[in-house]
Design a protein around this motif. Sequence first.
Motif, mmCIF file in Angstrom:
data_model
loop_
_atom_site.group_PDB
_atom_site.id
_atom_site.type_symbol
_atom_site.label_atom_id
_atom_site.label_comp_id
_atom_site.label_asym_id
_atom_site.label_seq_id
_atom_site.Cartn_x
_atom_site.Cartn_y
_atom_site.Cartn_z
ATOM 1 N N THR A 1 0.825 -1.206 0.000
ATOM 2 C CA THR A 1 0.000 0.000 0.000
ATOM 3 C C THR A 1 0.860 1.257 0.000
ATOM 4 O O THR A 1 0.623 2.194 -0.780
ATOM 5 C CB THR A 1 -0.935 -0.001 1.215
ATOM 6 O OG1 THR A 1 -1.823 -1.121 1.127
ATOM 7 C CG2 THR A 1 -1.768 1.271 1.255
ATOM 8 N N ARG A 2 1.840 1.314 0.875
ATOM 9 C CA ARG A 2 2.676 2.516 0.946
ATOM 10 C C ARG A 2 3.451 2.727 -0.349
ATOM 11 O O ARG A 2 3.586 3.858 -0.826
ATOM 12 C CB ARG A 2 3.626 2.429 2.136
ATOM 13 C CG ARG A 2 2.926 2.552 3.473
ATOM 14 C CD ARG A 2 3.921 2.781 4.578
ATOM 15 N NE ARG A 2 4.933 1.717 4.627
ATOM 16 C CZ ARG A 2 6.094 1.830 5.252
ATOM 17 N NH1 ARG A 2 6.407 2.951 5.860
ATOM 18 N NH2 ARG A 2 6.939 0.815 5.279
ATOM 19 N N GLY A 3 3.970 1.639 -0.921
ATOM 20 C CA GLY A 3 4.668 1.773 -2.190
ATOM 21 C C GLY A 3 3.764 2.267 -3.297
ATOM 22 O O GLY A 3 4.158 3.080 -4.132
ATOM 23 N N GLN B 1 1.483 4.178 -8.148
ATOM 24 C CA GLN B 1 1.237 2.958 -8.905
ATOM 25 C C GLN B 1 -0.214 2.511 -8.729
ATOM 26 O O GLN B 1 -0.967 3.085 -7.938
ATOM 27 C CB GLN B 1 2.202 1.851 -8.472
ATOM 28 C CG GLN B 1 3.480 1.776 -9.298
ATOM 29 C CD GLN B 1 3.202 1.277 -10.722
ATOM 30 O OE1 GLN B 1 2.083 0.885 -11.063
ATOM 31 N NE2 GLN B 1 4.229 1.289 -11.567
ATOM 32 N N ASN B 2 -0.605 1.446 -9.463
ATOM 33 C CA ASN B 2 -2.021 1.097 -9.561
ATOM 34 C C ASN B 2 -2.474 -0.173 -8.845
ATOM 35 O O ASN B 2 -3.562 -0.661 -9.138
ATOM 36 C CB ASN B 2 -2.413 0.983 -11.041
ATOM 37 C CG ASN B 2 -1.485 0.044 -11.797
ATOM 38 O OD1 ASN B 2 -1.213 -1.070 -11.369
ATOM 39 N ND2 ASN B 2 -0.979 0.510 -12.929
ATOM 40 N N PRO B 3 -1.706 -0.793 -7.917
ATOM 41 C CA PRO B 3 -2.220 -2.014 -7.277
ATOM 42 C C PRO B 3 -3.478 -1.788 -6.438
ATOM 43 O O PRO B 3 -4.260 -2.724 -6.259
ATOM 44 C CB PRO B 3 -1.041 -2.486 -6.420
ATOM 45 C CG PRO B 3 -0.193 -1.304 -6.231
ATOM 46 C CD PRO B 3 -0.330 -0.507 -7.483
ATOM 47 N N ALA B 4 -3.689 -0.569 -5.909
ATOM 48 C CA ALA B 4 -4.919 -0.320 -5.160
ATOM 49 C C ALA B 4 -6.136 -0.464 -6.060
ATOM 50 O O ALA B 4 -7.170 -1.025 -5.666
ATOM 51 C CB ALA B 4 -4.874 1.074 -4.525
ATOM 52 N N LEU B 5 -6.033 0.030 -7.289
ATOM 53 C CA LEU B 5 -7.129 -0.116 -8.246
ATOM 54 C C LEU B 5 -7.320 -1.581 -8.626
ATOM 55 O O LEU B 5 -8.459 -2.071 -8.727
ATOM 56 C CB LEU B 5 -6.835 0.724 -9.493
ATOM 57 C CG LEU B 5 -7.839 0.640 -10.638
ATOM 58 C CD1 LEU B 5 -9.220 1.067 -10.181
ATOM 59 C CD2 LEU B 5 -7.380 1.483 -11.822
ATOM 60 N N SER B 6 -6.221 -2.304 -8.817
ATOM 61 C CA SER B 6 -6.323 -3.730 -9.155
ATOM 62 C C SER B 6 -6.965 -4.517 -8.020
ATOM 63 O O SER B 6 -7.785 -5.414 -8.258
ATOM 64 C CB SER B 6 -4.926 -4.289 -9.465
ATOM 65 O OG SER B 6 -4.335 -3.614 -10.553
ATOM 66 N N LEU B 7 -6.602 -4.191 -6.772
ATOM 67 C CA LEU B 7 -7.208 -4.877 -5.628
ATOM 68 C C LEU B 7 -8.699 -4.603 -5.560
ATOM 69 O O LEU B 7 -9.495 -5.516 -5.281
ATOM 70 C CB LEU B 7 -6.526 -4.418 -4.338
ATOM 71 C CG LEU B 7 -7.125 -4.965 -3.043
ATOM 72 C CD1 LEU B 7 -6.940 -6.473 -2.956
ATOM 73 C CD2 LEU B 7 -6.511 -4.284 -1.822
ATOM 74 N N CYS B 8 -9.104 -3.369 -5.815
ATOM 75 C CA CYS B 8 -10.530 -3.029 -5.789
ATOM 76 C C CYS B 8 -11.298 -3.827 -6.843
ATOM 77 O O CYS B 8 -12.410 -4.304 -6.586
ATOM 78 C CB CYS B 8 -10.696 -1.529 -6.007
ATOM 79 S SG CYS B 8 -12.366 -0.913 -5.705
ATOM 80 N N ILE B 9 -10.713 -3.976 -8.019
ATOM 81 C CA ILE B 9 -11.348 -4.783 -9.068
ATOM 82 C C ILE B 9 -11.510 -6.221 -8.615
ATOM 83 O O ILE B 9 -12.577 -6.847 -8.786
ATOM 84 C CB ILE B 9 -10.526 -4.692 -10.360
ATOM 85 C CG1 ILE B 9 -10.594 -3.277 -10.944
ATOM 86 C CG2 ILE B 9 -11.008 -5.709 -11.391
ATOM 87 C CD1 ILE B 9 -9.672 -3.059 -12.121
ATOM 88 N N TYR C 1 5.278 -3.736 -4.900
ATOM 89 C CA TYR C 1 4.042 -3.058 -4.505
ATOM 90 C C TYR C 1 2.810 -3.853 -4.919
ATOM 91 O O TYR C 1 1.717 -3.612 -4.398
ATOM 92 C CB TYR C 1 3.986 -1.645 -5.099
ATOM 93 C CG TYR C 1 4.468 -1.537 -6.524
ATOM 94 C CD1 TYR C 1 3.684 -1.977 -7.577
ATOM 95 C CD2 TYR C 1 5.710 -0.984 -6.824
ATOM 96 C CE1 TYR C 1 4.116 -1.895 -8.889
ATOM 97 C CE2 TYR C 1 6.159 -0.888 -8.131
ATOM 98 C CZ TYR C 1 5.362 -1.343 -9.154
ATOM 99 O OH TYR C 1 5.798 -1.265 -10.459
ATOM 100 N N ASP C 2 2.955 -4.809 -5.830
ATOM 101 C CA ASP C 2 1.822 -5.638 -6.236
ATOM 102 C C ASP C 2 1.459 -6.699 -5.198
ATOM 103 O O ASP C 2 0.458 -7.408 -5.380
ATOM 104 C CB ASP C 2 2.122 -6.322 -7.573
ATOM 105 C CG ASP C 2 2.137 -5.341 -8.731
ATOM 106 O OD1 ASP C 2 1.256 -4.471 -8.771
ATOM 107 O OD2 ASP C 2 3.032 -5.430 -9.590
#
Length: 594
Positions: free
Chosen positions: A252-254, A260-268, A437-438
Motif C-alpha cells: 500500500t505505501r509503495g 502505482q495502480n495495485p490499489a485499483l487492481s485490488l478493488c477490481i 508493490y503488487d
Amino acid sequence: MIPTRLWAWVGAPWSLAAILWIVVLVTSAVFLYRAFQWLGNTPGAPPERQRADGNGGHAQIDFGGQWLMGRMLVTGNGRALYHRQRQWSVLRDGFRDEFESQVQRNGPVFGRPSDTVAHDADNLMGWFMGNENDPVQDWKTVGGAAAAQLAQPLTGNPFVAAALEKHAADSVSPQVAESVNKPSIGGPLYPPVHALFYAPFGFIDNPQYAYRTFQVLSLFVILASGFGVKLLTRGRVWWSIATLCILYFPGTRGALDLGQNPALSLCILIWGWVFASRGYPVAGGMVWGLFAFKPVWGMAFFLVPLLMRNWRFCVAMVLTGAAFGALTLPLVGLESWFNWLEVGRSAADLYKVNDNWIHLSRDLHGIPRRILHDFGKPEKERETQLANGLAWGLWAVVFGGTTLIYLLRGDRTRATGLSAGLLFLGAYLTCYRFMYYDVLLAAVAVAVILAEPRRFLRTGTFELAPRELEPKIPSERELATPPIAPKPFGARMLGYVNSFPFTILVLLFLLENTLSGMAVEATLGFGYFATPSTEPGGGATPRLKADTGVKYPLDTFLLLALWVWCAWRVLRGDERRDGEGALSTARPPSKAPT
C-alpha cells in the motif's frame, strides 16, 4: 464513585466503531502526507539541486509512464502510442524545464555517476523500453542541422554561421533522414487499454497535479476495497477494520508513494468476487474484465473462476476485456497492439537478467535468479539454463499443486474459505511478472480465507503436564500407585498455539511497517566451500545474504507458507468436515445478512 453515565459509553458498539474510524482517518492522513513528501526536496541539499516544483515523485517511471499513456491518447498521438520519438516530444511538453532543479536545467554534468543529471523527460526515455534501439547519433545530427540557423547570433560572424549551416545540411543524408523518420518502438509496458483508463489523468497537462490527484484517488479506492471486504465476509469483518488492514498490508505505501495502480487492481478483484459470492457471476466477470488494463493479472486470476467452473463468470470476463480492447482500435489502431507485444517481449527478456527488476520483483521466477545470477557479468551473460529451469520448476509446483489439490479435494460451492483461499493464493503466486508493490493484491486471498473468522482465528490450547522421565525405584515391596486422574477444575499449565493465517497476517504487517524500514541485514558465509586461491587474502567464500528491505522477498515466502498451509488443510478434508457457515456461490435469499 464515578457516575455510570460518564464511562458507560466506552464499551458501547458505536463508540468502538467511532474510535476505529478515527484511527482510519488519522492513518490515511499520515499515509497521504508521507506520500506527498516522498522524493521531496531535501532540506540540507545544495540550492542548485532543489527542484523548483518541490517534489520529483511524478518524474519517476512508475507514474510518469502511466501519465504518458493517457497524455499520448488525449493529445491525438494514440496511433503512435509506442513511438519513442513522439513520446519524447509529449514528455518534453509536460515535464518542463522550469520545474526542474538548476543542475537539470543547465544540462548533464559529466563526472562521477552520482553527479550525472538529465532532464525529467530524458530520464524517463532512458528508463522506458527500446532505448537501445534509438538512432541517437542520427537524432543529434538532425538536431544540429535545425539549430545551425541560430549560429550567427551566437558567433557574430555571418561567414562562420553560413559554413556551419552548410555543413549541417550536408550531414543530413537520405539515410539519416530515413533513420530519424522510422519509428523507434518502445515505451512503457502498459497495453493500449491502460491509455484509455488513464486518459482522464492525461487531460491534466501538469504531471505533478495528475500525480497528486491519483494519490488522493487511491485512498478512496482503498476505502471502497474495505467496504467490499465487509460485503465479502457478510459483515463479519467491519468496514473500518478491513480498511485498516489494507492500509497496513504490504504494497500500500509503495503504491501511494509511487502513484502505482495495485490499489485499483485490488478493488477490481474484491468487488468482482463480491458479486460472484452473492450469486451474480456475470456482473463479477464484467468487473474482472477491467483487468484488460493489466492483462498479466487478468490471466493469473482467471484460474479462479476457471477451476470453479463458473462459466458465466469466465465468459463475461473475456467478453468485457475484449470489448475494452475493441474500444481502443479507433483511437490507437491495430498496429499499436502489435507494437505493445514487441515491447512486452523485450521486457520479458530484460526481466530475466536486470539486477534492479529481479531484486524488486516478487514473482516466483525471480527467486532462483537472485541467488544464481552473477550480477557482476554483463546482462547478456547472466541467464543460465539452471536458473531458468528452477524458475519454471518452482512455478510449475505451485500451479500444478493448486490445480490438482483443488480439483481433487476442493469445494466448488464455496466462494470463501480454505479452497477458495488456496485458489487465490495459487493464482497470485503464479502471476508471470510483478513487483513489490503488487503484493497488495494478495490481500484478497487473505480476506477470502478469513471470511469466517471464528473458524480460522481460534487459538489452540494444550496442557503442559510435567512428569518424571523414568519411574522411581520403589524402596519397599509395594503395589504401584495408579496415576492420578486429571482434575477438571483448578490451576493448570496451558500452552497456546495461535491461528496460522492470523500469524502470517501479523508478520506481513510487521514486515511492511517496521522491519522494512529498519532494513535488518544478515549474511551467512560457507567457508567450507571457499574457492582456493593463491592471491593474498585467500579465495572467495560463498555467502547467503538476506535483509528485510524492499529488495528481499520475505513477503513472498510468508505467502508461500500460507499457500502450503491451505493446501495441507484442504488435502486433509478439513473444509468438507466443517460445512457450517460456508459462503456459497449460489444467490443468497432476499434478506441476506449484512
